[in-house]
Design an enzyme around this catalytic site. Structure first.
Site, short mmCIF file in Angstrom:
data_model
loop_
_atom_site.label_atom_id
_atom_site.label_comp_id
_atom_site.label_asym_id
_atom_site.label_seq_id
_atom_site.Cartn_x
_atom_site.Cartn_y
_atom_site.Cartn_z
N SER A 31 0.83 -1.22 0.00
CA SER A 31 0.00 0.00 0.00
C SER A 31 0.86 1.25 0.00
O SER A 31 1.73 1.40 0.85
CB SER A 31 -0.84 0.08 1.28
N HIS A 62 -4.02 0.49 -5.47
CA HIS A 62 -3.27 -0.64 -6.02
C HIS A 62 -3.51 -0.68 -7.53
O HIS A 62 -4.63 -0.84 -7.97
CB HIS A 62 -3.74 -1.97 -5.42
N HIS A 84 -5.23 -9.60 -2.36
CA HIS A 84 -5.43 -9.82 -0.92
C HIS A 84 -6.51 -10.86 -0.65
O HIS A 84 -7.52 -10.91 -1.34
CB HIS A 84 -5.85 -8.51 -0.24
N TYR A 86 -8.54 -10.73 1.78
CA TYR A 86 -9.79 -10.08 2.22
C TYR A 86 -10.67 -9.62 1.06
O TYR A 86 -11.83 -9.28 1.25
CB TYR A 86 -9.50 -8.90 3.17
N GLU A 87 -10.11 -9.62 -0.14
CA GLU A 87 -10.93 -9.24 -1.29
C GLU A 87 -11.90 -10.36 -1.67
O GLU A 87 -12.78 -10.15 -2.49
CB GLU A 87 -10.03 -8.91 -2.48
N ALA A 114 2.48 -2.36 4.16
CA ALA A 114 2.19 -1.40 5.21
C ALA A 114 1.68 -2.21 6.40
O ALA A 114 0.94 -3.18 6.20
CB ALA A 114 1.13 -0.42 4.75
N MET A 212 -2.26 -7.44 6.64
CA MET A 212 -3.28 -8.28 6.02
C MET A 212 -2.76 -8.99 4.77
O MET A 212 -3.55 -9.36 3.89
CB MET A 212 -4.50 -7.44 5.65
N SER A 213 -1.45 -9.17 4.68
CA SER A 213 -0.90 -9.82 3.47
C SER A 213 0.36 -10.57 3.89
O SER A 213 0.53 -10.93 5.04
CB SER A 213 -0.56 -8.75 2.43
N ASN A 236 1.28 3.10 11.08
CA ASN A 236 0.47 3.54 12.23
C ASN A 236 0.78 2.60 13.39
O ASN A 236 1.27 1.50 13.17
CB ASN A 236 -1.02 3.44 11.89
N HIS A 248 -7.75 4.16 6.43
CA HIS A 248 -6.92 3.78 5.29
C HIS A 248 -6.16 5.01 4.77
O HIS A 248 -5.00 4.90 4.33
CB HIS A 248 -7.80 3.17 4.18
N1 HPA Z 1 -3.51 -3.43 10.89
C1 HPA Z 1 -3.56 -4.25 9.82
N2 HPA Z 1 -3.08 -3.92 8.64
C2 HPA Z 1 -2.49 -2.72 8.51
C3 HPA Z 1 -2.41 -1.81 9.59
C4 HPA Z 1 -2.94 -2.20 10.84
O1 HPA Z 1 -2.89 -1.46 11.85
N3 HPA Z 1 -1.76 -0.71 9.14
C5 HPA Z 1 -1.47 -0.94 7.83
N4 HPA Z 1 -1.91 -2.15 7.45
#
Ligand code: HPA
Length: 282
Positions: A31, A62, A84, A86-87, A114, A212-213, A236, A248
């Site tokens: 990301s 993306h 992903h 989750y998609e 990320a 998430m990847s 973050n 996001h």
């Molecule tokens: N959690 C999950 N996936 C992420 C996060 C998070 O805090 N930040 C960026 N991708």
């Protein structure tokens, strides 16, 4: 041949005529990091949608294409946008691109993402070299009939992230004066960010960053014989580590801000990894 192998071969055949060279390094851009591929000298680009049987990404930010180009003289294939779980895709879909890049001839897979920082010593904007991973919250990409043409049924996972490549990343970051944290990445299925209780769970399990990847891709990569390394951009602090709600947009912005240093780190370490490949070939 299994349906998954047939599909992979079909994707390869539909793409083969457009691959300008045999890549040594395969790079997956996470990301906000896709700009790396836009700024490089491209020899060819193939949109995922043009490849027969290839899953197409739906996440904003993306782009969804393979870019072929040289990174400091090292032939590379770069995924601008990943697929992903989750998609809604199956794990077979999610790891197909990694297997395809192996089929193109890559020896090294460089994963980026990320991620949310769990380790209280981390700060947004930090880079974390992934030293190990926890992938048990998503199905294994190796479940089902083993793809014997790619790798073994019972695959060793004692060193998912190659030690020699980790040493390259450490050395390169040091030379560039970039602080490189190290830690364990945990993959959760998403797409929602975690609850504070889930983040506490992740911390108890020994994770330093959550995303998430990546973990499923790394497992499939090890299975098919790629040497893997990975860096998380800590965009973050994970939910509950600080009080702020997550968005996001914030993740994207932090990744954008980190992009110049990230780019330097990627380029310089890929150049060194190219040397490793050459040495290995001697
Ligand atoms: N959690 C999950 N996936 C992420 C996060 C998070 O805090 N930040 C960026 N991708």
């Amino acid at each position: 041949m299994s349906p998954a192998e047939e599909r992979l071969n079909g994707c390869y055949e539909s793409l083969a005529g457009r691959i300008p060279f045999q890549p040594k390094v395969a790079l997956v851009l996470g990301s906000g990091l896709g700009g790396f591929a836009d700024e490089m000298q491209q020899e060819a680009a193939v949109a995922y949608g043009e490849i027969k049987g290839f899953p197409v990404s739906t996440v904003p930010g993306h782009k969804g294409r393979f870019v072929f180009g040289s990174v400091h003289g090292v032939p590379a294939v770069i995924m601008q946008g990943r697929v992903h779980y989750y998609e809604g895709y199956s794990m077979e879909d999610v790891v197909l691109p990694v297997r395809l890049m192996r089929k193109m001839g890559a020896d090294i897979l460089f994963l980026t993402n990320a991620a949310g920082g769990i380790n209280a010593g981390f700060r947004p904007g930090d880079f974390m070299m992934i030293t190990d991973q926890i992938g048990d919250f998503v199905p294994s990409p190796l479940r089902g009939p083993n793809l014997d043409s790619l790798g073994p049924r019972f695959c060793d996972m004692s060193q998912v992230y190659d030690r020699e490549l980790q040493a390259v990343l450490r050395k390169t970051a040091g030379e560039l004066n970039i602080t490189l944290r190290e830690g364990v990445y945990i993959q959760l299925p998403g797409p929602s960010y975690e609850t504070p209780a889930e983040v506490r769970m992740c911390r108890t399990l020994g994770a330093d960053a959550v995303g998430m990847s990546t973990a499923c891709e790394a497992a499939a990569a090890v299975h098919c014989g790629l040497r893997v390394c990975g860096i998380s951009c800590i965009t973050n602090m994970a939910c509950g580590i600080t009080d702020r709600p997550l968005s996001h947009a914030e993740v994207q912005q932090a990744a954008d801000e980190a992009a110049p240093a990230f780019r330097q780190l990627l380029e310089c370490s890929i150049r060194k990894m190219g040397e490793l490949c050459r040495k290995g070939a001697d």
